[in-house]
Design a protein around this motif. Structure first.
Motif, short mmCIF file in Angstrom:
data_model
loop_
_atom_site.label_atom_id
_atom_site.label_comp_id
_atom_site.label_asym_id
_atom_site.label_seq_id
_atom_site.Cartn_x
_atom_site.Cartn_y
_atom_site.Cartn_z
N TRP A 6 5.01 -0.66 -9.85
CA TRP A 6 4.64 -1.85 -9.08
C TRP A 6 3.16 -1.96 -8.78
CZ3 TRP A 6 7.47 -5.93 -9.05
CH2 TRP A 6 8.84 -5.80 -9.26
N VAL A 7 2.46 -0.83 -8.76
CA VAL A 7 1.00 -0.87 -8.60
C VAL A 7 0.32 -0.70 -9.95
CG1 VAL A 7 -1.00 0.29 -7.59
CG2 VAL A 7 1.07 -0.05 -6.21
N GLY A 8 0.76 0.29 -10.72
CA GLY A 8 0.11 0.56 -12.00
C GLY A 8 0.32 -0.52 -13.04
N ILE A 9 1.56 -1.03 -13.14
CA ILE A 9 1.88 -2.02 -14.19
C ILE A 9 1.79 -3.45 -13.66
CG2 ILE A 9 3.69 -2.87 -15.74
CD1 ILE A 9 4.69 0.03 -15.94
N HIS A 10 2.48 -3.73 -12.57
CA HIS A 10 2.54 -5.11 -12.07
C HIS A 10 1.34 -5.49 -11.19
CE1 HIS A 10 6.51 -5.95 -13.66
NE2 HIS A 10 6.98 -4.84 -13.11
N LYS A 11 0.54 -4.50 -10.76
CA LYS A 11 -0.69 -4.74 -9.99
C LYS A 11 -0.40 -5.52 -8.70
CE LYS A 11 -2.94 -3.08 -13.56
NZ LYS A 11 -3.43 -1.69 -13.54
N CYS A 12 0.60 -5.05 -7.95
CA CYS A 12 1.00 -5.74 -6.71
C CYS A 12 0.48 -5.04 -5.46
CB CYS A 12 2.52 -5.85 -6.64
SG CYS A 12 3.22 -6.93 -7.91
N GLY A 13 -0.45 -4.10 -5.61
CA GLY A 13 -0.97 -3.41 -4.44
C GLY A 13 -1.82 -2.23 -4.82
N LEU A 14 -1.97 -1.30 -3.88
CA LEU A 14 -2.84 -0.14 -4.04
C LEU A 14 -2.09 1.14 -3.66
CD1 LEU A 14 -6.04 -1.55 -2.28
CD2 LEU A 14 -5.64 -1.40 -4.75
N THR A 15 -2.61 2.28 -4.12
CA THR A 15 -2.06 3.58 -3.74
C THR A 15 -3.11 4.39 -2.98
OG1 THR A 15 -2.68 4.61 -5.84
CG2 THR A 15 -0.46 3.66 -5.68
N PHE A 16 -2.62 5.39 -2.24
CA PHE A 16 -3.51 6.28 -1.49
C PHE A 16 -2.95 7.70 -1.53
CE2 PHE A 16 -0.69 4.11 1.56
CZ PHE A 16 0.01 5.20 2.08
N LYS A 31 -6.71 5.10 5.52
CA LYS A 31 -7.47 4.08 6.27
C LYS A 31 -8.29 3.22 5.32
CE LYS A 31 -9.86 2.16 9.72
NZ LYS A 31 -11.03 1.60 9.02
N HIS A 32 -8.98 3.86 4.36
CA HIS A 32 -9.82 3.11 3.42
C HIS A 32 -8.96 2.14 2.59
CE1 HIS A 32 -12.81 2.15 0.38
NE2 HIS A 32 -11.96 2.56 -0.54
N THR A 33 -7.82 2.60 2.12
CA THR A 33 -6.95 1.77 1.29
C THR A 33 -6.43 0.57 2.08
OG1 THR A 33 -6.27 3.69 0.00
CG2 THR A 33 -4.87 1.74 -0.14
N LEU A 34 -6.06 0.79 3.33
CA LEU A 34 -5.60 -0.33 4.17
C LEU A 34 -6.74 -1.29 4.46
CD1 LEU A 34 -3.14 1.42 6.67
CD2 LEU A 34 -2.68 0.41 4.43
N ALA A 40 0.88 -1.17 0.00
CA ALA A 40 0.00 0.00 0.00
C ALA A 40 0.91 1.22 0.00
CB ALA A 40 -0.90 0.00 1.23
N LEU A 41 0.89 2.00 -1.08
CA LEU A 41 1.87 3.05 -1.29
C LEU A 41 1.23 4.41 -1.44
CD1 LEU A 41 4.03 1.29 -4.05
CD2 LEU A 41 4.32 1.14 -1.56
N SER A 42 1.90 5.41 -0.90
CA SER A 42 1.55 6.79 -1.21
C SER A 42 1.63 7.01 -2.72
CB SER A 42 2.52 7.73 -0.49
OG SER A 42 2.56 8.99 -1.12
N SER A 43 0.74 7.81 -3.24
CA SER A 43 0.77 8.11 -4.67
C SER A 43 2.01 8.90 -5.06
CB SER A 43 -0.49 8.89 -5.06
OG SER A 43 -0.59 10.08 -4.30
N ARG A 44 2.77 9.38 -4.06
CA ARG A 44 4.00 10.13 -4.35
C ARG A 44 5.25 9.27 -4.28
NH1 ARG A 44 2.02 14.65 -0.40
NH2 ARG A 44 0.25 15.43 -1.59
N VAL A 45 5.08 7.99 -4.13
CA VAL A 45 6.21 7.07 -4.17
C VAL A 45 6.55 6.79 -5.63
CG1 VAL A 45 6.96 4.70 -3.66
CG2 VAL A 45 5.73 6.02 -1.94
N GLY A 46 7.81 6.99 -6.00
CA GLY A 46 8.20 6.85 -7.40
C GLY A 46 7.94 5.48 -7.99
N ALA A 47 8.05 4.44 -7.15
CA ALA A 47 7.88 3.08 -7.64
C ALA A 47 6.42 2.69 -7.83
CB ALA A 47 8.53 2.09 -6.66
N ALA A 48 5.49 3.54 -7.40
CA ALA A 48 4.07 3.16 -7.41
C ALA A 48 3.54 2.89 -8.81
CB ALA A 48 3.24 4.24 -6.72
#
Length: 227
Positions: A171-181, A190-193, A160-168
């Motif tokens: 790893w979230v957008g392409i590889h679909k390994c989690g969510l951003t908030f 809280k909702h994302t978690l 679960a990553l901040s939308s300001r994390v460079g890797a998001a």
């Protein structure tokens, strides 16, 4: 990163003297394009080689996630006050914090008993900590990449990553390994978690992680520096 104003002008001036740029991922490439960079852009698929497992066996959750993990410096840009505020209101969740830094004592004073500070941990011991976690969280206000994101995913843990994390975006957008908030919005964190804690959602991300070719990504990273 600023793409308008006086700082952006300085960046554009600097970039006008550069013919080739190596960037770790999609968001960094987009930033260069927004700043009008005209040279060659090479994606390195990361910022360095980490202590990588060859393949962590699939571990399905049989109940909703409760064990969350943060690894990194305890400093203001990591936005840990917001994360701890969420966990203070969710006593059924446990947050383990690995690392140290200037905010350590302040964070300890505000945290409730379900937030555990582990301090510095040897790299050899960190792999087991990742694998025993249900979700890895990185709430940074600013983070050019985030090597810990790759480490967590390589150990089979959804993120679960901040939308300001460079890797998001990778790893979230392409590889679909989690969510951003949105790191500025406590309710969104809280909702994302809540969403990623759901065992069906979490296990779906775990299955996607099993499909990631970490050997290929590592080879691409090494090859990107050979030119």
């Amino acid at each position: 990163s600023k793409v308008e104003g006086s700082r952006a002008l300085l960046k554009k001036l600097f970039l006008s003297r550069i013919s080739k740029a190596l960037v770790p991922g999609v968001s960094n490439e987009k930033l260069l394009c927004q700043l009008g960079f005209k040279g060659e852009i090479i994606k390195t698929h990361g910022v360095g080689l980490y202590n990588r497992n060859r393949r962590v066996p699939f571990r399905a959750l049989h109940e909703d996630a409760k064990k969350f993990l943060y690894v990194g410096r305890l400093s203001i840009e990591k936005n840990l006050k917001s994360l701890i505020t969420v966990f203070n209101d969710c006593p059924e969740w446990i947050l383990e914090i690995v690392g140290f830094g200037p905010q350590e004592e302040q964070l300890k004073l505000m945290a409730k008993k379900n937030v555990i500070f582990r301090g510095a941990v040897k790299n050899t011991d960190l792999l087991e900590i990742y694998q025993k976690s249900d979700v890895f969280v990185l709430p940074s206000d600013r983070e050019p990449w985030g090597l810990v994101v790759e480490e967590a995913i390589n150990n089979g843990v959804p993120v679960a990553l901040s939308s300001r994390v460079g890797a998001a975006e990778d790893w979230v957008g392409i590889h679909k390994c989690g969510l951003t908030f949105n790191p500025d919005d406590i309710d969104d964190i809280k909702h994302t978690l809540d969403v990623i804690a759901n065992k069906e959602v979490n296990n779906d991300f775990r299955r996607r992680i099993q499909g990631v070719d970490f050997d290929y990504i590592e080879r691409e990273q090494v090859d990107s520096f050979i030119f």
